[in-house]
Motif scaffolding. Sequence first.
Motif, PDB file in Angstrom:
ATOM      1  N   VAL A 119       0.861  -1.180   0.000  1.00 12.64           N
ATOM      2  CA  VAL A 119       0.000   0.000   0.000  1.00 12.64           C
ATOM      3  C   VAL A 119       0.900   1.233   0.000  1.00 12.64           C
ATOM      4  N   THR A 120       0.797   2.013  -1.052  1.00 11.78           N
ATOM      5  CA  THR A 120       1.600   3.227  -1.111  1.00 11.78           C
ATOM      6  C   THR A 120       0.946   4.321  -0.259  1.00 11.78           C
ATOM      7  N   ALA A 121       1.752   5.316   0.148  1.00 12.08           N
ATOM      8  CA  ALA A 121       1.259   6.351   1.076  1.00 12.08           C
ATOM      9  C   ALA A 121      -0.030   7.004   0.575  1.00 12.08           C
ATOM     10  N   ALA A 122      -0.132   7.256  -0.714  1.00 10.70           N
ATOM     11  CA  ALA A 122      -1.327   7.923  -1.244  1.00 10.70           C
ATOM     12  C   ALA A 122      -2.586   7.125  -0.903  1.00 10.70           C
ATOM     13  N   LEU A 123      -2.511   5.825  -1.107  1.00  8.86           N
ATOM     14  CA  LEU A 123      -3.688   4.981  -0.886  1.00  8.86           C
ATOM     15  C   LEU A 123      -3.989   4.843   0.602  1.00  8.86           C
ATOM     16  N   ALA A 127      -7.320   6.519   2.361  1.00  6.11           N
ATOM     17  CA  ALA A 127      -8.286   5.634   3.021  1.00  6.11           C
ATOM     18  C   ALA A 127      -8.517   6.059   4.470  1.00  6.11           C
ATOM     19  N   TYR A 128      -7.409   6.376   5.169  1.00  7.79           N
ATOM     20  CA  TYR A 128      -7.520   6.661   6.605  1.00  7.79           C
ATOM     21  C   TYR A 128      -8.082   8.055   6.911  1.00  7.79           C
ATOM     22  N   VAL A 129      -8.183   8.919   5.906  1.00  5.95           N
ATOM     23  CA  VAL A 129      -8.896  10.188   6.142  1.00  5.95           C
ATOM     24  C   VAL A 129     -10.251  10.187   5.426  1.00  5.95           C
ATOM     25  N   GLY A 130     -10.626   9.044   4.866  1.00 10.92           N
ATOM     26  CA  GLY A 130     -11.940   8.936   4.237  1.00 10.92           C
ATOM     27  C   GLY A 130     -12.063   9.687   2.927  1.00 10.92           C
ATOM     28  N   PRO A 197     -10.546  21.828  -3.471  1.00 18.10           N
ATOM     29  CA  PRO A 197     -10.271  21.255  -2.152  1.00 18.10           C
ATOM     30  C   PRO A 197      -8.906  20.573  -2.074  1.00 18.10           C
ATOM     31  N   VAL A 198      -8.269  20.710  -0.918  1.00 22.22           N
ATOM     32  CA  VAL A 198      -6.958  20.091  -0.668  1.00 22.22           C
ATOM     33  C   VAL A 198      -6.980  19.465   0.721  1.00 22.22           C
ATOM     34  N   CYS A 199      -6.394  18.296   0.838  1.00 17.69           N
ATOM     35  CA  CYS A 199      -6.272  17.660   2.153  1.00 17.69           C
ATOM     36  C   CYS A 199      -4.825  17.192   2.322  1.00 17.69           C
ATOM     37  N   VAL A 200      -4.207  17.595   3.416  1.00 13.69           N
ATOM     38  CA  VAL A 200      -2.815  17.210   3.696  1.00 13.69           C
ATOM     39  C   VAL A 200      -2.825  16.208   4.850  1.00 13.69           C
ATOM     40  N   VAL A 201      -2.176  15.078   4.650  1.00 15.62           N
ATOM     41  CA  VAL A 201      -2.181  14.033   5.674  1.00 15.62           C
ATOM     42  C   VAL A 201      -0.750  13.759   6.124  1.00 15.62           C
ATOM     43  N   GLU A 202      -0.508  13.966   7.403  1.00 17.65           N
ATOM     44  CA  GLU A 202       0.822  13.766   7.989  1.00 17.65           C
ATOM     45  C   GLU A 202       0.825  12.447   8.773  1.00 17.65           C
ATOM     46  N   TRP A 203       1.891  11.672   8.626  1.00 16.85           N
ATOM     47  CA  TRP A 203       2.023  10.385   9.340  1.00 16.85           C
ATOM     48  C   TRP A 203       0.766   9.524   9.196  1.00 16.85           C
ATOM     49  N   ALA A 240     -11.089  15.606  -2.286  1.00 16.41           N
ATOM     50  CA  ALA A 240     -10.439  15.918  -1.005  1.00 16.41           C
ATOM     51  C   ALA A 240     -11.440  16.449   0.012  1.00 16.41           C
ATOM     52  N   ALA A 241     -12.525  17.059  -0.472  1.00 15.52           N
ATOM     53  CA  ALA A 241     -13.523  17.611   0.451  1.00 15.52           C
ATOM     54  C   ALA A 241     -14.360  16.515   1.108  1.00 15.52           C
ATOM     55  N   LEU A 242     -14.373  15.320   0.531  1.00 21.31           N
ATOM     56  CA  LEU A 242     -15.224  14.255   1.076  1.00 21.31           C
ATOM     57  C   LEU A 242     -14.718  13.735   2.412  1.00 21.31           C
ATOM     58  N   GLY A 243     -13.424  13.946   2.694  1.00 21.36           N
ATOM     59  CA  GLY A 243     -12.863  13.476   3.954  1.00 21.36           C
ATOM     60  C   GLY A 243     -13.600  14.056   5.156  1.00 21.36           C
ATOM     61  N   ASP A 244     -14.126  15.269   4.995  1.00 24.17           N
ATOM     62  CA  ASP A 244     -14.827  15.901   6.123  1.00 24.17           C
ATOM     63  C   ASP A 244     -16.031  15.069   6.558  1.00 24.17           C
ATOM     64  N   SER A 245     -16.699  14.419   5.607  1.00 26.32           N
ATOM     65  CA  SER A 245     -17.877  13.637   5.998  1.00 26.32           C
ATOM     66  C   SER A 245     -17.601  12.141   6.102  1.00 26.32           C
ATOM     67  N   LEU A 246     -16.519  11.657   5.501  1.00 26.18           N
ATOM     68  CA  LEU A 246     -16.287  10.204   5.475  1.00 26.18           C
ATOM     69  C   LEU A 246     -15.167   9.740   6.405  1.00 26.18           C
ATOM     70  N   SER A 247     -14.574  10.642   7.172  1.00 22.36           N
ATOM     71  CA  SER A 247     -13.432  10.215   7.985  1.00 22.36           C
ATOM     72  C   SER A 247     -13.893   9.246   9.070  1.00 22.36           C
ATOM     73  N   TRP A 248     -13.046   8.295   9.394  1.00 19.66           N
ATOM     74  CA  TRP A 248     -13.445   7.252  10.347  1.00 19.66           C
ATOM     75  C   TRP A 248     -12.324   6.888  11.323  1.00 19.66           C
ATOM     76  N   PHE A 249     -11.092   7.243  10.998  1.00 21.51           N
ATOM     77  CA  PHE A 249      -9.944   6.769  11.784  1.00 21.51           C
ATOM     78  C   PHE A 249      -9.637   7.739  12.911  1.00 21.51           C
ATOM     79  N   ASP A 250      -9.569   7.225  14.142  1.00 20.96           N
ATOM     80  CA  ASP A 250      -9.206   8.037  15.303  1.00 20.96           C
ATOM     81  C   ASP A 250      -7.803   7.669  15.745  1.00 20.96           C
ATOM     82  N   PRO A 251      -6.810   8.481  15.379  1.00 17.20           N
ATOM     83  CA  PRO A 251      -5.468   8.119  15.828  1.00 17.20           C
ATOM     84  C   PRO A 251      -5.383   8.222  17.352  1.00 17.20           C
ATOM     85  N   VAL A 252      -4.670   7.295  17.951  1.00 12.27           N
ATOM     86  CA  VAL A 252      -4.507   7.313  19.409  1.00 12.27           C
ATOM     87  C   VAL A 252      -3.026   7.511  19.684  1.00 12.27           C
TER      88      VAL A 252
END
Length: 253
Positions: A119-123, A127-130, A197-203, A240-252
Amino acid sequence: MSSSGKVYLVGAGPGDPELITMKGHRLLRTCDAVVYDYLVSTAMLEWLRPDCERHYVGKRAGLHALPQEEIEDLLVRLAREGKQVVRLKGGDPFIFGRGGEEALTLRKHGIAYEVVPAVTAALGCAAYVGVPLTHRKFSSSVTFISGHEQPGKEAVLEIDWGSHAQSGSTLVLYMAMGRLEEICQQLTARGMSPTTPVCVVEWGTTPRQRSVSGQLQDIVWRVQEAGVGAPAVVIIGAVAALGDSLSWFDPVI
Ligand code: SAH
């Protein structure tokens, strides 16, 4: 010299250790030596045999723990010692990972190898930001781009930002945080809407995951305000705007 040595170029996936393939997992549990990178989850090292030889060759931006040629020499040497070697690389070995260079060197030296995709970082990040990278209503293609055009001191590949700005494709930028402002300006100047829309995902996919959403016109400011930096991917496009409604992952943490 034993001829049975072999190098497996294994993708570790983007962070979450469970995202590695079953083949990658099996090879890690059985290999004689592992050569691994900075972005590889250390949880995976717990799967190794206790007597497995470990070589850390990690890099950070601009700071190479071991030069690429030395990594390649190490792989050749370990294989010539007859070892089953896992070259464990972050994400997928053939996406911006210099896996192609390592495979070429192994081929040149007559060393047997296999490539295990991942799984490359993009995928993983998407996925983890929906964020679905394609969606019938918004985008029917996706483009992976390296924002860092000059890794090390090698040939500069010109990126045609004009064609990307006009393509309608979802864009995913790797290694782009150092040049984000310039890239956003290039895309806007070449016809991409400033409200894209733009979404930046760190780690992404790790317990440290953070993301920032915005638009082409304000993402640089938002990223600065949030203090988000590498390693990060930048997802640009209507999806990228869909992440606002589809996000599911809660990092701990
Ligand atoms: N071969 C890797 C990419 C290596 S280049 C892959 O297929 O994913 C390194 C770049 O990948 C980083 O600068 C960043 O843009 C991206 N990256 C890798 N892991 C990441 C993560 N967990 N979260 C966000 N970006 C990541």
